[in-house]
Design an enzyme around this catalytic site. Structure first.
Site, PDB file in Angstrom:
ATOM      1  N   ASP A  49     -28.981   1.394  37.177  1.00 56.38           N
ATOM      2  CA  ASP A  49     -29.565   2.569  36.509  1.00 56.38           C
ATOM      3  C   ASP A  49     -29.652   2.369  35.006  1.00 56.38           C
ATOM      4  OD1 ASP A  49     -26.783   2.792  36.307  1.00 56.38           O
ATOM      5  OD2 ASP A  49     -26.698   4.889  36.953  1.00 56.38           O
ATOM      6  N   ASP A 189     -25.491   9.003  39.020  1.00 58.85           N
ATOM      7  CA  ASP A 189     -24.527   9.953  39.571  1.00 58.85           C
ATOM      8  C   ASP A 189     -24.961  11.396  39.327  1.00 58.85           C
ATOM      9  OD1 ASP A 189     -23.276   7.587  39.944  1.00 58.85           O
ATOM     10  OD2 ASP A 189     -21.474   8.061  38.802  1.00 58.85           O
TER      11      ASP A 189
HETATM   12 MG    MG Z   1     -17.480   8.812  37.328  1.00 60.89          MG
END
Ligand code: MG
Ligand code: ADP
Length: 395
Positions: A49, A189
């Site tokens: 990412d 995330d």
């Molecule tokens: Mg983390």
């Protein structure tokens, strides 16, 4: 793109094909397969990412819940049920006013919350009291940190609404982690924690920030998360070090990021880069391609190919990126011995934490038994399905 059959106009192309064909133009380029995350939580960023590559996470059926209400005295007071053992579970501080910004401090867990409050887009945030509970292992690579950030942000949206922009929400949470927790994480995330979709993995193009949901709801299939229950202290320092290596490699190749590099270009620059930086970059470039291929395999329900790519990913993380550890390698090796397992790899930042295994649903019991028998430590298992992202729950 040479690696894809020609298509006759946009309307005949799937969103997945459109994303891949517009941004990926050689079969030597690459991405990352990563399966992760829960409803407001997911796994830690997986190293493609922050290189502008592809990631393919899913949200897990685990989560962090924050319950609270506004208060009138300008104080923010939070209690958590699951802090690290050496930290107090309660924190209290003044809500930031027009001229007073929050700053990081102790306890460490409160920095994630403070960072989100500071970067919240619908502020100023008023005083409030809240209690947090989570069933996500802390520091286990399933991204309890993003879960905490996104849960906090979602809570603030109920107190003082922002414009509801999901991409901006994920980016604000990432910024909170960068500036208040000192972790230069990628966007995976927070994105999956915000945008997870039930029954789907999410292909994210971390350069354009476009996403495509890929179905992962086959009843014959299961996803098994295995927690090694080890955390090596290396993780904190090695993550930023890997990031620096990638930036150095991209700069040496004259590229904005490794997303723009090919293996052929990397090979040419091998002697200039030195062995370590070369191998880090080879992992990232290979992983970006693997991720793109994995998304296509998943779309076609080609679980064998998907599983093979998971194993290639693990081997590359172990040998070239050097972020695995003996415990994770043991868990992956044990999983691959089980009949009905398609593939297995470490997930998250590495140096401990969890593996993710794709397998036939009917093999789930024997896989857990076998892995536990072979593993030198004590494993914890989560059998899970792709879940939705963070949401407000009516009380
Ligand atoms: Mg983390
Ligand atoms: P991961 O995101 O893989 O779980 P990190 O090191 O990025 O690992 O984040 C873990 C940290 O996040 C914990 O050490 C703690 O400070 C914080 N944290 C996460 N969830 C909670 C929670 N529910 N309550 C308090 N702190 C939390």
């Amino acid at each position: 793109p040479p690696s894809y059959p020609a298509t006759k106009g946009h309307s005949r192309r799937s969103p997945l094909r459109r994303m891949l064909s517009s941004s990926w133009h050689s079969d030597t380029r690459c991405g990352e397969v990563s399966v992760q995350g829960p409803p407001p939580s997911r796994s830690r960023s997986t190293h493609t990412d922050y290189n502008g590559g592809f990631v393919l996470p899913m949200a897990l059926q685990l989560g962090t819940v924050l319950v609270g209400s506004p208060r009138q005295d300008g104080t923010i007071s939070i209690v958590t049920t699951s802090a690290e053992a050496d930290e107090p579970r309660r924190v209290q501080f003044p809500a930031p006013g027009p001229g007073s910004a929050l700053s990081p401090g102790l306890p460490r867990w409160a920095n994630y919350v403070k960072g989100v409050i500071q970067h919240y887009r619908g502020g100023p945030v008023p005083g409030f009291s809240a209690v947090m509970a989570s069933d996500i292992p802390l520091g286990g690579g399933l991204s309890s940190s993003a879960a905490l950030e996104v849960a906090t942000y979602t809570f603030l949206q109920q107190l003082c609404p922002d414009d509801g922009d999901l991409v901006a929400k994920a980016l604000a949470c990432q910024k909170a982690e960068h500036t208040f927790a000192g972790m230069p994480c990628g966007i995976m995330d927070q994105f999956i924690s915000v945008m997870g979709k039930e029954g789907h993995a999410l292909l994210i193009d971390c350069r354009s920030l476009q996403t495509v949901a890929v179905p992962l709801a086959d009843a014959s299939l299961a996803v098994l998360i295995t927690n090694s229950n080890v955390r090596h202290t290396l993780a904190g320092s090695e993550y930023p070090a890997r990031r620096r290596h990638c930036e150095r490699a991209a700069a040496a190749l004259g590229k904005a990021s490794l997303r723009d590099a090919t293996l052929a270009e990397l090979e040419e620059a091998r002697s200039r880069l030195g062995d370590e930086v070369f191998r880090r970059a080879r992992h990232v470039i290979g992983e970006i391609a693997r991720t793109a291929q994995a998304a296509q395999a998943l779309q076609h329900r080609d679980y064998r190919t998907f599983g093979r790519l998971m194993v290639e990913s693990h081997n590359s993380l172990r040998d070239d990126y050097e972020v695995s550890c003996s415990e994770l390698d043991e868990l992956v090796a044990a999983a691959l011995e089980v009949d009905g397992v398609y593939g297995s790899r470490m997930t998250g930042g590495g140096f401990g934490g969890c593996t993710v295994t794709l397998l036939e649903a009917g093999a789930a019991d024997r896989a857990q038994q076998h892995i536990q028998e072979k593993y030198s430590g004590t494993a914890t298992f989560y059998l899970t399905k792709p879940s939705g992202g963070a949401k407000a729950l009516p009380l």
